[in-house]
Design a protein around this motif. Structure first.
Motif, PDB file in Angstrom:
ATOM      1  N   PRO A 103       0.811  -1.216   0.000  1.00  0.00           N
ATOM      2  CA  PRO A 103       0.000   0.000   0.000  1.00  0.00           C
ATOM      3  C   PRO A 103       0.846   1.268   0.000  1.00  0.00           C
ATOM      4  N   GLN A 104       0.418   2.247  -0.767  1.00  0.00           N
ATOM      5  CA  GLN A 104       1.099   3.541  -0.794  1.00  0.00           C
ATOM      6  C   GLN A 104       1.015   4.241   0.562  1.00  0.00           C
ATOM      7  N   ILE A 105      -0.032   3.966   1.314  1.00  0.00           N
ATOM      8  CA  ILE A 105      -0.227   4.627   2.601  1.00  0.00           C
ATOM      9  C   ILE A 105       0.528   3.933   3.735  1.00  0.00           C
ATOM     10  N   SER A 131       2.226   9.987  -0.185  1.00  0.00           N
ATOM     11  CA  SER A 131       1.817   8.873   0.672  1.00  0.00           C
ATOM     12  C   SER A 131       0.381   8.407   0.483  1.00  0.00           C
ATOM     13  N   GLY A 132      -0.412   9.100  -0.294  1.00  0.00           N
ATOM     14  CA  GLY A 132      -1.796   8.689  -0.503  1.00  0.00           C
ATOM     15  C   GLY A 132      -2.571   9.772  -1.213  1.00  0.00           C
ATOM     16  N   HIS A 141      -1.008   1.656  -5.217  1.00  0.00           N
ATOM     17  CA  HIS A 141       0.061   0.652  -5.228  1.00  0.00           C
ATOM     18  C   HIS A 141       1.405   1.350  -5.008  1.00  0.00           C
ATOM     19  N   ARG A 142       2.242   0.810  -4.137  1.00  0.00           N
ATOM     20  CA  ARG A 142       3.502   1.415  -3.707  1.00  0.00           C
ATOM     21  C   ARG A 142       4.396   1.820  -4.884  1.00  0.00           C
ATOM     22  N   HIS A 143       4.778   3.086  -4.913  1.00  0.00           N
ATOM     23  CA  HIS A 143       5.718   3.568  -5.933  1.00  0.00           C
ATOM     24  C   HIS A 143       6.411   4.834  -5.455  1.00  0.00           C
ATOM     25  N   ASP A 216       0.175   0.817  12.418  1.00  0.00           N
ATOM     26  CA  ASP A 216       0.152   0.041  11.181  1.00  0.00           C
ATOM     27  C   ASP A 216       0.542   0.889   9.977  1.00  0.00           C
ATOM     28  N   GLN A 217       0.283   2.180  10.057  1.00  0.00           N
ATOM     29  CA  GLN A 217       0.632   3.092   8.974  1.00  0.00           C
ATOM     30  C   GLN A 217       0.867   4.470   9.576  1.00  0.00           C
TER      31      GLN A 217
END
Length: 283
Positions: A103-105, A131-132, A141-143, A216-217
């Motif tokens: 996750p991007q976040i 971050s989101g 999606h993580r980038h 968690d984030q």
């Protein structure tokens, strides 16, 4: 500096992707905009049809799973792939994406920083991360993203601002733009996963985002900008205002306007006023 092999591969792949209609560069008109303390922002006015991520929100497919092989620059390790940004303003703009869903976040971790360090040893420049959605990200999606720079090129219009506001003594200020930003100096030479990870965790702690051990984030949305000299983390309160969408590049000194952007307001108020409206208010 490295061999810039990834950059050369990105340019070659861009030609092939253009021929295959897989790459859609944004048609823009470039102008300069005076900011504060002598900073000159670059503002690009979109002259063509806005890409999907700048249009009305709605369900979107994940473009990174699978990623378009016509945009692939190189496989970095077992966790990451380097691809072209499908809608670039600068040809050679690359995305470092996670192969599997992440996750991007979520928290950036050691494998992310290892991949960044691997790429940066060869091709350096201005890295950034949104971050989101509130921070300007178009995909969950993580980038991480890289705009390559040569050694004799300026990193970004606001680089001096970040250098002047690095260090613990600059953590808090009555100016929302300063109060929302923490900066840490980096070695100035080859980046390692250790120094990047340490800087990231330090900035998250200083900005009040918490730690992976406790949350968690991260506690709120943010942007990251970094290069071999410094890393900056900027807290965010909203994605855009006055018809402007602002991601990490806005804080670097790069803005994009569309047909819905209020240019008269921006020209009168100034670009820093725009940035101040998308960061948290001072309590």
């Amino acid at each position: 500096m490295g061999t810039e092999r990834f950059w050369q591969q990105a340019l070659a792949q861009s030609e092939a992707a253009l021929a295959a209609s897989a790459l859609v560069p944004l048609a823009t008109r470039l102008e300069s905009l005076n900011g504060e303390a002598g900073v000159i922002f670059e503002i690009r006015h979109l002259t063509g049809v806005p890409p999907r991520h700048l249009r009305a929100a709605g369900p979107r497919l994940n473009p990174f799973r699978p990623w378009d092989l016509r945009l692939q620059v190189d496989q970095i390790d077992k966790h990451h792939v380097l691809i072209l940004n499908k809608y670039p303003v600068q040809i050679g703009h690359m995305l470092l994406i996670s192969r599997d869903w992440a996750p991007q976040i979520g928290w950036l971790g050691r494998v992310d920083w290892q991949a960044v360090a691997h790429v940066d040893q060869d091709t350096s420049g201005l890295w950034f991360f949104n971050s989101g959605p509130t921070a300007g990200a178009s995909q969950p999606h993580r980038h991480l993203q890289l705009l390559p720079r040569r050694a004799d090129e300026p990193i970004c219009p606001r680089a001096k601002w970040f250098l002047e506001h690095s260090g613990p003594s600059a953590d808090r200020d009555r100016d929302p733009l300063r109060a929302s930003c923490v900066v840490q100096a980096l070695p100035g030479s080859m980046l390692t996963a250790e120094c990047l990870g340490d800087a990231y965790r330090s900035l998250c702690s200083r900005a009040g985002l918490g730690t992976p051990e406790l949350l968690d984030q991260p506690a709120r949305p943010y942007n990251i900008l970094f290069n071999r000299q410094w890393m900056a983390l900027i807290l965010r309160s909203q994605e855009g205002v006055h018809g402007f969408s602002v991601n990490a590049l806005g804080f670097a000194g790069y803005l994009l306007s569309t047909s819905v952007s209020d240019l008269p307001w921006l020209e009168q108020a100034g670009p820093e006023a725009l940035l101040r409206e998308v960061v948290p208010l001072i309590p």
